[in-house]
Design a protein around this motif. Structure first.
Motif, short mmCIF file in Angstrom:
data_model
loop_
_atom_site.label_atom_id
_atom_site.label_comp_id
_atom_site.label_asym_id
_atom_site.label_seq_id
_atom_site.Cartn_x
_atom_site.Cartn_y
_atom_site.Cartn_z
N LEU A 972 51.61 137.53 67.04
CA LEU A 972 52.82 137.98 67.72
C LEU A 972 53.93 136.95 67.62
CD1 LEU A 972 51.39 139.68 70.94
CD2 LEU A 972 52.33 140.78 68.90
N LEU A 975 55.38 137.53 64.22
CA LEU A 975 56.02 138.84 64.22
C LEU A 975 57.34 138.80 65.00
CD1 LEU A 975 55.94 141.84 63.48
CD2 LEU A 975 54.67 142.22 65.61
N MET A 976 57.34 138.08 66.10
CA MET A 976 58.55 138.01 66.92
C MET A 976 59.68 137.33 66.18
SD MET A 976 59.25 139.22 69.84
CE MET A 976 60.67 139.21 70.91
N LEU A 979 60.91 139.95 63.73
CA LEU A 979 61.46 141.09 64.45
C LEU A 979 62.83 140.77 65.02
CD1 LEU A 979 59.42 143.50 66.60
CD2 LEU A 979 61.52 142.58 67.56
N PHE A 1005 64.82 145.14 69.57
CA PHE A 1005 63.39 144.83 69.70
C PHE A 1005 62.51 146.06 69.52
CE2 PHE A 1005 65.49 141.48 72.17
CZ PHE A 1005 64.95 140.35 71.57
N TYR A 1006 62.83 147.13 70.22
CA TYR A 1006 61.92 148.28 70.23
C TYR A 1006 61.93 149.02 68.90
CZ TYR A 1006 59.81 152.68 71.69
OH TYR A 1006 59.01 153.79 71.80
N TYR A 1009 60.16 147.29 66.05
CA TYR A 1009 58.71 147.34 66.27
C TYR A 1009 58.15 148.68 65.81
CZ TYR A 1009 54.24 147.35 68.70
OH TYR A 1009 52.90 147.44 69.01
N HIS A 1011 59.39 150.44 63.45
CA HIS A 1011 59.46 150.47 61.98
C HIS A 1011 58.12 150.12 61.37
CE1 HIS A 1011 63.52 151.31 62.46
NE2 HIS A 1011 64.10 150.21 61.99
N ILE A 1012 57.37 149.23 62.02
CA ILE A 1012 56.09 148.78 61.46
C ILE A 1012 55.14 149.96 61.33
CG2 ILE A 1012 54.13 147.22 61.85
CD1 ILE A 1012 55.97 145.41 63.41
N TYR A 1061 62.22 143.57 55.41
CA TYR A 1061 61.50 143.53 56.70
C TYR A 1061 60.18 144.27 56.62
CZ TYR A 1061 60.38 144.63 61.56
OH TYR A 1061 59.74 144.78 62.76
N THR A 1065 56.51 142.51 57.12
CA THR A 1065 55.69 142.89 58.27
C THR A 1065 54.49 143.75 57.87
OG1 THR A 1065 57.18 144.76 58.66
CG2 THR A 1065 57.57 142.74 59.91
#
Length: 1241
Positions: A972, A975-976, A979, A1005-1006, A1009, A1011-1012, A1061, A1065
């Motif tokens: 995380l 990832l953060m 992101l 942020f949301y 996330y 998109h992953i 991105y 990711t």
């Protein structure tokens, strides 16, 4: 002179680095200032060896002085000037390191020079000094002498840590010594690299190229070139670490004018570092030599300096060995009488040998007198026939030579071998001590070994401790509490134990600052005006042990100190300080458990071999090994240096392995006794048990043992057969009448009470240890071991296994006993809690989904009241676990409770539930209360994971999931980073302006996330697609909350960032997470079973201590407990988990059995070790060496006897011939044959 030197040391030697500008102010050189003509040079040279022009004008003008003086003397004809040659020496092209050098006058105080070498040059303190005398010049050194120097002297010096003094020139024996030191230093480890120091003491006037060393400011370094062409050159040897260039004002002359002898004498009176009871031994070693050295030997012997003569090396060494080996000691004793004919005969024999060895010597009479004087002190001389004996036993010869000298000045009452033992301990040569000292002819008393034992303990020499113990050393008389305090006072500075002791010392003395987490020793010494740990008492030791052991056991040494506990409040500290500063009568008392105390001392110092030996000698081997593991793992958490931390962890794992293997041996021998061993209460280790100590030590390998798991399974199932199906237990739970049928199998009565029904009223001490069978550990039928028991015995006599000392409860009816057998088994308690917990979750879900209505006049639903009462009973149980369980104080219980992860989960769940209930009572906070209750339901549901940890298949997987959670946090983080980077850039490129903070957070942020997982709003992000979302470019409308329109000109960059991105990711980071999970699974899977078995103990203990009824019916058990504990004052039996207190015969039998098992275990380990090929070769080598040594001794004895017989026969025949010739009765027809002196060789 020594006192003056010490004053100089304190004022001037306390320097560091290359700051040596003070040296010329103290150290002097000598220059010849008076010309004394050398008659052989026709007036061109002075007797000092210098030319006439080299002397000062004042000296040349002193014509009358040169005319009167016939012999040049350094003291009279030379003057002192500040030295101009000192610093570091670099040999050009021959050495990578620098050597220290110093030009000094021959009358410089040796104390000053010794202090300079130790403090300024940093040479290690010697445990032995060997001075090589002779072997100078260009004479070729014999091959066997070279081997003695290489394989014998330097090897022995390396094992003892010695200084080797030579002339320091690149010739003869000095060169051999330097090369040997170099080779051994290259092959040795870094630890022993600087243990051997080759120190050259050379005459300044004889050294070639000395002009390159001259520099008034010092040379750092001075480049020195070694000549190899000239046969007559005298260059310094590049393999020496330091040089003392002694200056007497002469040029080209050999000899140090007594400085070397004075330095040897000074060093011989200095104590060995770390051992104040013995001085540094100094040994002079004679190799060949000329007749002029006879005076040096004589004067040195008169100063009680031991000598080792290498017979066969030539010159003076052969002369002295001839006299000492071939002349009769009886004749020497008679020669001391005046006018005795035998004395004259001895003198003639010495004179004969002088003529033989030194035929060209003019002053033969002086040599004879010197030789006779030396012969009278032959006890200080050892003759070594190296050509015959070889270099392997040279270290033994060195030791015997030094001991022979020490016997001359030893007291009459003292053991003559004491000094030899002290030297062997100092050099750590246990092999010499075994072969030469601890033999049948030598008797050792306790007083003889006491000091040596202390030295061996303090300096970490476990082999000597083992040797003394095997030879009858009484440890009970030795280890008093006062001596134990001295052992802790000898702890090395900078260690964790040292700082812990210092911290508690400061705390006791009442001068500690507020923050005592890290107190350096310098702060303590400056603020308390005490030496390092000189005032350490048993109180500080007990406090440190309390810190390391925690709540696992009771404090140590409280009985000796007279304290009930080790409270840290100021009043208790003042009482402790007063007790320790008083008469300290406890210091003379014997330590009750000496081997255990020494084991703790060695473990806290991280001394592996010493701690292992003390473990072998101490009792309660399984518990001792687990305790050592606990101490080391706690200390490793406090250690900052990584190397020491790893060493502590390795030793801790070693002790855990010992505990595992030792218990395995006990389990194979007797299963029931091994169970008793696990739950026995130890009086030595503060009332703890093996299970409790293993849990505190995090000994997962120990708990994974089949024997430990078998005991836990037996406790878990109680009186129910282990192989009973779970569905039968669940069915009986809902229909208790089934327990009286054959649906559930119970263990037979005789299995639960082996050996107890025969003599029900006999005292426990009269029973055999086998009556403590593990099969009867938790029988719930008749023996009141549960919390509902009536007439329980006192808490100090726990009856975990249903055993009593003097009371036996009446036998209950079958209906009651069978019901108790079912309901009070931990497995039943566990299943009832699981079933009721599922019902609780169903009720909680029903309330949230159906009956959780806003507050109204009609009130709450019935199901919600039931839910609140249910949680109230759960809270009551948590309170019981914190405040009413165990023998620890409430603070300790609270700390232990909070340390558990699942207890933290319970506190969070209860806290959220209380918050949700309070909020739902009010209309304005009802929505928030509902949200909190929903989150709380998730927490209560996650709590199910802990319940399923008991399952053999699910338990290990839960551990793996827990390990993987750590990987997720690292994932995380990465990832953060991506992101946030993409989210901010994407939002700024798509929308030039947006005033809605909520919309920004969602899109930053949301949305990235999502998109992953493939949720990509293409219509919004790609301007080529139509987007039906109404938008505006009006800033006012945007600020009012409307959707802003997209920015079109930079849309191409948005698409590129989206591709990058998703690439990072979805491909990189996700696969990285999968790889991390795979790695964690592979690492943990192999040990997951061990982790699960370790955690199973906690679960078994927890449900064994819990009441049989589950919430919400558990409130009935709580009311029963309140009546019994508060109103009726009936003590609890379950207050101590799995603890069996044995006394008298039972305790002694179990201890004896465990000792026998340990001996068998150690014997088996030794057999395995000896069966290895390396050990076989080592034993064979020792046997061959022993046979060779015995044959050598036998040959020497035969040769000595033949030589004595030959001398005696020669004297007898000479007397017969003289007698017959004088009588005239016999006239030979021819002259007598010439005698062949075959004995002189």
């Amino acid at each position: 002179m020594r006192d003056a030197g010490r004053r100089d040391d304190g004022d001037n030697i306390n320097k560091s680095g290359k700051d040596q500008s003070w040296i010329p102010k103290i150290i002097k050189k000598r220059v010849c200032t008076t010309f004394v003509e050398d008659s052989l040079s026709n007036g061109a040279l002075c007797q000092c060896g210098g030319e006439r022009d080299a002397h000062g004008s004042v000296a040349l003008g002193d014509y009358f002085s040169t005319a009167i003086v016939n012999r040049w003397d350094s003291a009279q004809h030379s003057s002192e000037y500040p030295t101009d040659a000192f610093g570091e020496l670099q040999f050009a092209g021959a050495s990578r390191r620098h050597s220290h050098f110093l030009r000094l006058s021959w009358d410089t105080p040796p104390s000053l020079v010794y202090a300079l070498m130790r403090n300024q040059w940093g040479l290690p303190a010697p445990n032995l000094v060997v001075s090589i005398v002779g072997g100078e010049g260009r004479t070729k050194v014999k091959t066997w002498v070279r081997e003695v120097l290489r394989q014998g002297l330097v090897k022995a010096s390396q094992s003892t840590g010695a200084w080797i003094l030579t002339e320091g020139l690149r010739e003869g024996a000095c060169r051999c010594v330097g090369e040997a030191v170099r080779d051994h230093a290259t092959a040795a480890s870094s630890v022993s690299l600087n243990r051997v120091v080759a120190l050259g003491i050379a005459p300044w006037g004889l050294v070639d190229n000395k002009e390159t060393l001259v520099n008034r400011e010092g040379s750092f370094p001075a480049k020195y070139y070694v000549k190899n062409t000239s046969r007559d050159s005298h260059c310094l040897d590049n393999n020496h670490q330091a040089f003392l260039l002694v200056d007497d004002g002469s040029v080209g002359r050999r000899g140090e004018t007594g400085f070397r002898a004075k330095l040897e004498d000074f060093i011989s009176h200095q104590p060995i570092c770390g051992s104040g009871s013995i001085d540094i031994p100094v040994l002079c070693m004679l190799i060949s030599g000329d007749a002029g050295m006879l005076e040096r030997v004589d004067l040195s012997l008169k100063s009680s300096m031991p000598w080792l003569v290498l017979a066969g090396s030539g010159g003076l060494a052969d002369f002295l060995s001839d006299i000492l080996d071939n002349l009769s000691p009886a004749a020497a004793a008679q020669s001391s009488g005046e006018g005795d004919g035998d004395g004259v005969d001895l003198k003639d024999k010495v004179a004969e040998r002088v003529k033989k060895h030194f035929p060209a010597e003019k002053e033969a009479d002086k040599l004879v007198e010197r030789a006779l004087s030396i012969y009278q002190m032959r006890g200080l001389i050892t003759v070594y026939h190296g050509e015959q004996e070889g270099p392997n036993d040279f270290d033994t010869v060195l030791l015997k030579t030094l001991v022979g000298a020490s016997k001359h000045h030893a007291s009459v009452d003292a053991n003559p071998y004491n000094e030899e033992l002290k030297l062997a301990v100092t050099w750590n040569r246990v092999d010499i001590a075994k072969s030469e000292l601890f033999i049948e002819d030598i008797h050792w008393t306790y007083e003889d070994l006491k000091d040596s034992m202390t030295d061996a303990l303090i300096n970490d020499k476990p082999q000597f401790v083992r040797l003394f113990t095997e030879n009858g050393f009484n440890i009970l008389d030795y280890l008093t509490y006062g001596r134990l305090e001295s052992l802790y006072a000898s702890v090395a500075e900078g260690t964790v134990l040292y700082h812990l002791l210092q911290r508690h010392l400061v705390e006791r003395l009442g001068t500690a600052p507020s923050n005592q987490q890290d107190l350096p020793s310098i702060w303590v010494a400056e603020n308390l005006q005490i030496g390092p740990v000189t005032e350490i008492s048993l109180f500080e030791v007990a406090r440190v042990l309390e810190l390391l052991m925690g709540d696992v056991c009771q404090p140590f040494y409280c009985d000796a100190l007279g304290f009930e506990d080790l409270s840290s409040n100021r009043g208790a500290l003042r009482r402790a300080s007063k007790r320790v500063r008083g008469e300290c009568s406890y210091q003379e008392e014997r330590c009750l458990s000496p081997w255990t105390s020494l084991f703790i001392w060695a473990v806290m110092q991280n001394s592996s071999e010493m701690a292992t030996f003390f473990w072998e000698m101490a009792g309660e081997s399984v518990l001792s090994a687990l305790s050592g593991c606990k101490i080391l793992r706690e200390m490793s958490k406090l250690e900052e240096e990584m190397e020491n931390k790893l060493s502590m962890k390795e030793l801790a794992q070693r002790f855990e392995n010992l505990a595992h293997d030792m218990f395995s041996s006990c389990y194979r021998s007797n299963e029931s006794r091994s169970f008793t061993l696990l739950i026995r209460k130890s009086t030595v280790w503060g009332g703890t048990t093996c299970l409790q100590m293993g849990m505190g030590a995090d000994a997962r390998l120990f708990f994974s043992h089949d024997g430990v798991q078998s005991l836990l399974s037996q406790i878990w199932w109680g009186d129910i057969e282990r192989h009973t199906d779970v569905w039968k237990l669940v069915l009986t739970f809902f229909c208790p009448v089934l327990c009286y049928t054959n649906l559930i199998s119970f263990r037979k009565q005789e299995d639960r009470h082996q050996g107890q029904d025969e003599k029900p009223y006999e005292d426990d001490t009269g029973k055999d240890i086998d009556s403590l069978d593990g099969q009867a550990v938790f029988s719930f039928s008749d023996n009141p071991i549960d919390d509902d028991a009536q007439g329980s015995p006192p808490p100090r006599t726990p009856t975990i296994k249903g055993r009593r000392v003097s009371y036996r409860a009446p036998k209950r009816p079958f209906i009651v006993s069978r019901l108790r057998q079912f309901w009070f088994a931990p497995v039943t308690t566990f299943l009832s809690n699981v079933v009721m917990y599922f019902l609780f979750l169903l009720l909680f879900a029903w309330v949230l989904l159906v009956d959780f209505k806003p507050p109204s006049s009609s009130g709450l639903a019935l199901t919600e009241y039931v839910l609140y009462f249910w949680v109230f009973t759960i809270v009551c149980e948590e309170i019981r676990e914190i405040f009413f369980l165990g023998t620890m104080s409430w603070r300790q219980r609270t700390r232990v409770y909070i340390d558990d992860l699942w207890n933290k989960c319970d506190l969070i769940a209860i806290g959220l539930f209380i918050t949700g209930v309070i909020c739902r009572m009010f209309t304005w906070s009802y929505g928030f209360g509902r949200d909190v209750m929903c989150v709380d339901y998730m927490v209560f549901t996650v709590r199910l994971i802990h319940i399923f940890a008991i399952h053999k298949q699910l338990g290990p997987k839960i551990i793996i999931v827990g390990k993987m959670m750590k990987d997720i946090f690292f994932f995380l983080f990465f990832l953060m980073v991506w992101l946030m980077a993409y989210g901010v850039a994407n939002q700024a490129l798509l929308y030039s302006y947006d005033a809605s903070l909520e919309r920004i957070l969602r899109r930053v942020f949301y949305r990235p996330y999502l998109h992953i997982f493939g949720q990509i709003p293409v219509e919004e992000m790609d301007v080529g697609k139509e987007w039906d979302m109404p938008c505006t470019d009006n800033m006012t409308l945007i600020e009012s909350g409307q959707e802003p329109c997209r920015t079109l000109h930079s849309n191409w960059l948005v698409v590129i960032l989206l591709v990058v991105y998703l690439l990072v990711t979805n491909i990189l980071l996700i696969n990285l997470l999968i790889a991390m999970f795979s790695s964690t699974f592979s690492e943990v899977q192999a040990n997951s079973d061990i982790y699960w078995k370790f955690q199973r103990y906690t679960l078994v203990v927890q449900y064994h201590s819990r009441p049989s009824l589950a919430p919400p019916f558990i409130i009935l058990s709580h009311l029963n407990l309140f009546i019994k504990r508060v109103i009726r004052k009936v003590p609890s039996i379950k207050i101590q988990h799995f603890v069996l207190e044995l006394k008298g015969k039972d305790a002694n039998q179990l201890k004896t059995w465990e000792t026998i098992q340990k001996e068998d275990f150690l014997t088996a380990q030794n057999k395995i070790q000896k069966s290895s090929d390396s050990q076989r070769l080592k034993r064979m080598s020792v046997k061959v060496d022993g046979v060779f040594k015995h044959m050598t001794e036998s040959r020497d004895d035969v040769e000595h006897r033949l030589r004595a017989l030959e001398n005696e026969m020669r004297e007898n025949f000479s007397w017969i011939v003289d007698t017959l010739a004088q009588s005239g009765t016999f006239k030979p027809p021819r002259p007598p044959p010439t005698s062949r002196r075959t004995h002189d060789h």
